[in-house]
Design a protein around this motif. Structure first.
Motif, mmCIF file in Angstrom:
data_model
loop_
_atom_site.group_PDB
_atom_site.id
_atom_site.type_symbol
_atom_site.label_atom_id
_atom_site.label_comp_id
_atom_site.label_asym_id
_atom_site.label_seq_id
_atom_site.Cartn_x
_atom_site.Cartn_y
_atom_site.Cartn_z
ATOM 1 N N THR A 182 34.970 -25.025 -16.973
ATOM 2 C CA THR A 182 34.549 -26.094 -16.424
ATOM 3 C C THR A 182 34.240 -26.057 -14.944
ATOM 4 N N LYS A 183 33.204 -26.622 -14.430
ATOM 5 C CA LYS A 183 33.127 -26.521 -13.186
ATOM 6 C C LYS A 183 33.039 -28.245 -12.735
ATOM 7 N N TRP A 184 34.173 -28.542 -11.979
ATOM 8 C CA TRP A 184 34.426 -30.025 -11.906
ATOM 9 C C TRP A 184 33.406 -30.544 -10.597
ATOM 10 N N GLN A 185 32.271 -30.517 -11.293
ATOM 11 C CA GLN A 185 31.259 -31.109 -10.266
ATOM 12 C C GLN A 185 30.362 -32.148 -10.917
ATOM 13 N N TRP A 235 40.018 -21.651 -19.300
ATOM 14 C CA TRP A 235 41.154 -21.691 -20.462
ATOM 15 C C TRP A 235 40.778 -20.476 -21.122
ATOM 16 N N THR A 236 41.829 -19.657 -21.665
ATOM 17 C CA THR A 236 41.658 -18.616 -22.454
ATOM 18 C C THR A 236 42.859 -18.796 -23.519
ATOM 19 N N GLY A 237 42.516 -18.503 -24.719
ATOM 20 C CA GLY A 237 43.478 -18.765 -25.681
ATOM 21 C C GLY A 237 43.129 -18.539 -27.085
ATOM 22 N N ILE A 290 45.879 -20.102 -6.861
ATOM 23 C CA ILE A 290 45.411 -20.587 -8.056
ATOM 24 C C ILE A 290 46.300 -21.357 -8.928
ATOM 25 N N LEU A 291 46.040 -22.586 -9.466
ATOM 26 C CA LEU A 291 46.981 -23.242 -10.139
ATOM 27 C C LEU A 291 46.834 -22.897 -11.553
ATOM 28 N N GLN A 292 48.192 -22.651 -12.279
ATOM 29 C CA GLN A 292 48.149 -21.981 -13.662
ATOM 30 C C GLN A 292 48.943 -22.811 -14.419
ATOM 31 N N GLY A 293 48.523 -23.199 -15.790
ATOM 32 C CA GLY A 293 49.333 -23.665 -16.602
ATOM 33 C C GLY A 293 49.113 -23.373 -18.164
ATOM 34 N N GLN A 294 49.365 -24.238 -19.195
ATOM 35 C CA GLN A 294 49.213 -24.218 -20.406
ATOM 36 C C GLN A 294 48.784 -25.396 -21.015
ATOM 37 N N ASP A 295 47.767 -25.380 -22.023
ATOM 38 C CA ASP A 295 47.194 -26.459 -22.585
ATOM 39 C C ASP A 295 47.320 -26.214 -24.170
ATOM 40 N N THR A 296 47.619 -26.969 -24.826
ATOM 41 C CA THR A 296 47.636 -26.851 -26.349
ATOM 42 C C THR A 296 46.640 -27.988 -26.986
ATOM 43 N N PHE A 297 45.675 -27.641 -27.609
ATOM 44 C CA PHE A 297 44.611 -28.661 -28.157
ATOM 45 C C PHE A 297 44.861 -28.830 -29.568
ATOM 46 N N THR A 298 44.852 -29.993 -29.966
ATOM 47 C CA THR A 298 44.770 -30.666 -31.478
ATOM 48 C C THR A 298 43.705 -31.171 -31.799
ATOM 49 N N PRO A 299 43.282 -31.072 -33.174
ATOM 50 C CA PRO A 299 42.030 -31.561 -33.493
ATOM 51 C C PRO A 299 42.059 -33.096 -33.058
ATOM 52 N N SER A 300 40.912 -33.720 -32.718
ATOM 53 C CA SER A 300 40.704 -35.008 -32.591
ATOM 54 C C SER A 300 39.785 -35.713 -33.335
ATOM 55 N N PRO A 301 40.033 -36.762 -33.849
ATOM 56 C CA PRO A 301 39.087 -37.578 -34.761
ATOM 57 C C PRO A 301 37.884 -38.105 -33.912
ATOM 58 N N ILE A 302 37.871 -37.992 -32.715
ATOM 59 C CA ILE A 302 36.918 -38.714 -31.686
ATOM 60 C C ILE A 302 35.543 -38.270 -32.215
ATOM 61 N N ILE A 349 44.594 -25.044 -30.841
ATOM 62 C CA ILE A 349 44.227 -23.952 -29.950
ATOM 63 C C ILE A 349 45.337 -23.930 -28.440
ATOM 64 N N GLU A 350 45.853 -22.834 -28.631
ATOM 65 C CA GLU A 350 46.893 -22.589 -27.581
ATOM 66 C C GLU A 350 46.282 -21.682 -26.513
ATOM 67 N N THR A 351 46.408 -22.421 -25.228
ATOM 68 C CA THR A 351 45.410 -21.563 -24.146
ATOM 69 C C THR A 351 46.492 -21.457 -22.879
ATOM 70 N N LEU A 352 46.057 -20.643 -22.049
ATOM 71 C CA LEU A 352 46.633 -20.367 -20.655
ATOM 72 C C LEU A 352 45.376 -20.914 -19.829
ATOM 73 N N TRP A 353 45.771 -21.446 -18.684
ATOM 74 C CA TRP A 353 44.634 -21.759 -17.718
ATOM 75 C C TRP A 353 44.917 -21.476 -16.421
ATOM 76 N N ASP A 354 43.754 -21.248 -15.609
ATOM 77 C CA ASP A 354 43.802 -20.874 -14.233
ATOM 78 C C ASP A 354 42.690 -21.939 -13.260
ATOM 79 N N LEU A 355 43.227 -22.695 -12.421
ATOM 80 C CA LEU A 355 42.468 -23.611 -11.860
ATOM 81 C C LEU A 355 42.285 -23.189 -10.178
#
Ligand code: BTN
Length: 149
Positions: free
Chosen positions: A85-88, A100-102, A128-140, A111-117
């Motif tokens: 994502t480009k935050w623009q 994000w890659t995972g 470069i900021l780094q972290g982890q995000d875990t994504f769960t299916p959303s009913p949205i 979905i299990e990911t590592l990310w770089d910002l």
């Protein structure tokens, strides 16, 4: 006669595997995923090559560019996924890009990911900021499509 049966068996086995691969992709178009920070990643489209497009709404505490759908582009390869994502936007820009890659974990359904910002103007890798995000299916998405009807 025997070779005919073997041939038919192989054709059936092959087509079953191909169909299973296509229908069992965990990254369906029009699916939405929520991470542990409350952010929402939506997959709008996946083409035949695995190229994906969608949006990301950031709701993570401590970050700017919140509550705006930013475009996402990426790739899917089996259960592997990478998106960025480009935050623009015309509403708010943050001079940064996140990647994000995972992978989709078939056991957990997440979905299990590592990310770089990366922030524009950075001069050191350590910025470069780094972290982890875990994504769960959303009913949205289901709610959205019900509202669309
Ligand atoms: C910025 O502050 O430069 C833009 C917003 C970044 C939000 C980050 S991306 C990785 C992490 N996961 C989220 O859901 N939000 C933050």
């Amino acid at each position: 006669m025997k070779s005919k049966f073997v041939f038919i068996f192989c054709v059936l086995l092959f087509s079953k595997n191909v169909m299973a691969d296509e229908s069992s992709s965990p990254f369906a178009a029009m699916s939405a995923w929520q991470n542990q920070r409350g952010s929402i990643f939506t997959i709008d489209r996946v083409d035949a090559d695995g190229k994906l497009t969608g949006t990301f709404i950031n709701r993570a505490q401590g970050y700017l560019c919140q509550n705006i759908p930013y475009p996402v582009v990426g790739w899917i390869y089996g259960t592997a996924i990478s998106f960025t994502t480009k935050w623009q936007s015309t509403t708010e820009s943050c001079n940064s890009i996140t990647a994000w890659t995972g992978f989709y974990n078939r056991d957990s359904g997440k979905i299990e990911t590592l990310w770089d910002l990366s922030i524009s103007g950075s001069t050191e890798r350590s910025q470069i900021l780094q972290g982890q995000d875990t994504f769960t299916p959303s009913p949205i998405m289901e709610n959205k499509s019900l509202l669309d009807k």
